[in-house]
Design a protein around this motif. Structure first.
Motif, short mmCIF file in Angstrom:
data_model
loop_
_atom_site.label_atom_id
_atom_site.label_comp_id
_atom_site.label_asym_id
_atom_site.label_seq_id
_atom_site.Cartn_x
_atom_site.Cartn_y
_atom_site.Cartn_z
N GLU A 314 34.42 37.20 39.41
CA GLU A 314 36.07 36.24 39.25
C GLU A 314 36.57 37.70 38.99
O GLU A 314 37.73 37.55 39.66
N ALA A 315 35.85 38.26 38.06
CA ALA A 315 36.56 39.22 37.19
C ALA A 315 37.12 40.60 38.22
O ALA A 315 37.85 40.83 38.35
N GLU A 316 36.00 40.45 38.56
CA GLU A 316 36.25 42.37 39.82
C GLU A 316 37.06 41.98 40.58
O GLU A 316 37.96 42.38 41.50
N LEU A 323 46.54 39.99 44.02
CA LEU A 323 45.25 38.63 44.17
C LEU A 323 45.35 38.06 42.83
O LEU A 323 44.76 38.60 42.10
N PRO A 324 46.16 36.79 42.57
CA PRO A 324 46.37 36.06 41.33
C PRO A 324 44.24 35.64 40.79
O PRO A 324 43.86 35.20 41.50
N LYS A 325 44.09 35.47 39.58
CA LYS A 325 43.22 35.23 39.32
C LYS A 325 42.52 33.82 39.26
O LYS A 325 41.88 33.11 39.55
N ALA A 326 43.91 32.77 39.44
CA ALA A 326 43.21 31.14 40.08
C ALA A 326 43.11 31.60 41.40
O ALA A 326 42.04 30.88 41.69
N VAL A 327 43.63 32.76 42.10
CA VAL A 327 42.73 32.56 43.75
C VAL A 327 41.21 32.77 43.67
O VAL A 327 40.62 32.96 44.38
N ALA A 328 41.32 34.76 42.55
CA ALA A 328 39.80 35.15 42.95
C ALA A 328 38.44 34.80 42.56
O ALA A 328 37.74 33.79 43.16
#
Length: 363
Positions: A314-316, A323-328
Motif C-alpha cells: 500500500e505504501a509503494e 494516486l490517493p492513499k485511500a485508493v491505494a
C-alpha cells in the motif's frame, strides 16, 4: 459443458428432466435481451433438485452438441423447477454480444448447475436466422508501429451504426500482445498501449485517426498483436471490434541487472590490477576517481518505471503521483487484477484517473 469460447454438450450428460418446448425466442432492447421459453418438466423430482438457467449463445455454426466456437451473450437464472408442466419463463437480462462484424448462429441453451454456475447443457434450440450485432466498429485499414518508447496507431475510421439517438459508451483503442489471435472475451495477454477516444453518437463516425501513444510494456517473447475497439458498459470495458495483425512481434528480455554488475565489476578489476602492479600515487588517485563514475549509471538503470498493482505494498502504491492513499488501500484489498482496466471497479478510481495513472502502473 462449456467454456467462455466453446459450447458443447457431451454424450450422456443430459438427464432429460427438463426440455425446451416449441415456444421460445429472444429480443434485444439496447444492452438487454428478453428470453422467452416454454420448459417441459418430465421428471419433477430431479428438476426440483437442481438449479436451472436459460442462456443465449452466439456460435460460428449451428449447434449440434459437438464443440463449437461460441460466446455466451446472456444468462437468465430461473432457479429450481417445481412439479407441473409446462413452465413458462419470460424476462429481461443484461446482454454482452460478441466482438466483431460477423453473422452468428444464435442458440438458446437450457443449462443446469449449482451455486450460480451453470455448465451442464441439458437441452438447446437453434434459431433459423443469423444475427449481426449493431455496435461500434472499425472501418477500413488499421496499422501500428512500435518505437523504443512510443506506439503509433492508424485507423481509417470508426463508426457507430446504432440508431441516431443511441450514444455509445466511452470508446477506447487498445493494442494488445496476446498468446493467440484474438477471438472474443477478455484478452489473454498484456496491454501494450491504449487511448480513450470519447463517445460517438449513433449513425456517426470518425475518420483518419492517427495516435502517438506511450509504450506501456515490452513483454519478452513472441506475441500475436491485436487492436481492440472497446466500449464502457455496465460490465466495464468490453470489446466491440478488433483487428488481428498477420505478423507477430518479438521483444527480447531486458537484462537490467546484468549490465549493472559488469559496469561495477570493471573498476574493481582495474583497482586490483593497479594494487598488484604498485603504481605511482598519481595512478592510484586516477583509479579512485573512475570508480564512482562507472557506478552511477547502474543506479539509474535499476530504478523501477512502474508500480505493480498486484505485488506492491500500500505504501509503494501511494508513492505514485496522483494516486490517493485511500485508493491505494482499496487496490490492495481488491486484487488480484487480470488487466489494468479492472481498476475502474476499485472504490475511488474513475476512468479519467486511471487514464492518467496507466503509464505509472503495471500488473
Amino acid at each position: 459443458m462449456h467454456t467462455s469460447n466453446t459450447l458443447q454438450a457431451p454424450l450422456g450428460q443430459s438427464s432429460g428432466a427438463v426440455r425446451i418446448g416449441l415456444n421460445h425466442g429472444y429480443a434485444f432492447d439496447g444492452d438487454n435481451v428478453q428470453l422467452d421459453a416454454e420448459l417441459l418438466v418430465t421428471n419433477p423430482e430431479e428438476a426440483a433438485s437442481q438449479e436451472w438457467a436459460l442462456q443465449l449463445w452466439a456460435c460460428e455454426a449451428p449447434f449440434s452438441g459437438q464443440p463449437v466456437r461460441a460466446a455466451m451473450v446472456a444468462e437468465l437464472p430461473v432457479g429450481s423447477l417445481e412439479a407441473g408442466s409446462p413452465a413458462w419463463v419470460s424476462a429481461f437480462t443484461a446482454a454482452c454480444p460478441p466482438a466483431g462484424q460477423a453473422g452468428h448462429n444464435m442458440v438458446l441453451v437450457l443449462a443446469a448447475g449449482r451455486d450460480g454456475h451453470f455448465d451442464q447443457v441439458q437441452d438447446y434450440a437453434n434459431f433459423p436466422r443469423t444475427e449481426t450485432f449493431a455496435q461500434p466498429r472499425l472501418v477500413g485499414n488499421t496499422g501500428f508501429s512500435v518505437g523504443e518508447t512510443t506506439v503509433s496507431l492508424s485507423v481509417d475510421g470508426i463508426e457507430n451504426p446504432r440508431a441516431a439517438d443511441n450514444l455509445s459508451g466511452t470508446l477506447s483503442l487498445e493494442l494488445w500482445a496476446l498468446d493467440a489471435p484474438y477471438s472474443n472475451g477478455i484478452p489473454n495477454g498484456m496491454q501494450v498501449a491504449a487511448s480513450t477516444i470519447g463517445s460517438l453518437a449513433g449513425q456517426n463516425g470518425w475518420q483518419g485517426l492517427a495516435l502517438e501513444l506511450p509504450l506501456a510494456a515490452r513483454p519478452a517473447g513472441t506475441w500475436h498483436i491485436a487492436l481492440l475497439l472497446r466500449e464502457w458498459t455496465a460490465f466495464g470495458y468490453v470489446t466491440r471490434d478488433f483487428t488481428n495483425f498477420p505478423l507477430p512481434l518479438s521483444w527480447e528480455a531486458e537484462a537490467v541487472a546484468e549490465p549493472a554488475a559488469e559496469v561495477v565489476a570493471e573498476p574493481v578489476a582495474v583497482a586490483k590490477t593497479a594494487t598488484e602492479a604498485k603504481p605511482a600515487p598519481k595512478a592510484k588517485s586516477a583509479t579512485k576517481a573512475a570508480a564512482p563514475k562507472a557506478a552511477a549509471p547502474a543506479k539509474a538503470a535499476t530504478a523501477p518505471t512502474t508500480v505493480s498493482v498486484n505485488k506492491a505494498s500500500e505504501a509503494e502504491l501511494a508513492t505514485v503521483k496522483g494516486l490517493p492513499k485511500a485508493v491505494a488501500s482499496a487496490i490492495v484489498a481488491a486484487r488480484p487484477f487480470k488487466t489494468l482496466d479492472e481498476l475502474v471497479k476499485v472504490k475511488g478510481m474513475g476512468v479519467k484517473m486511471l487514464d492518467k495513472l496507466k503509464g505509472s502502473l503495471s500488473l
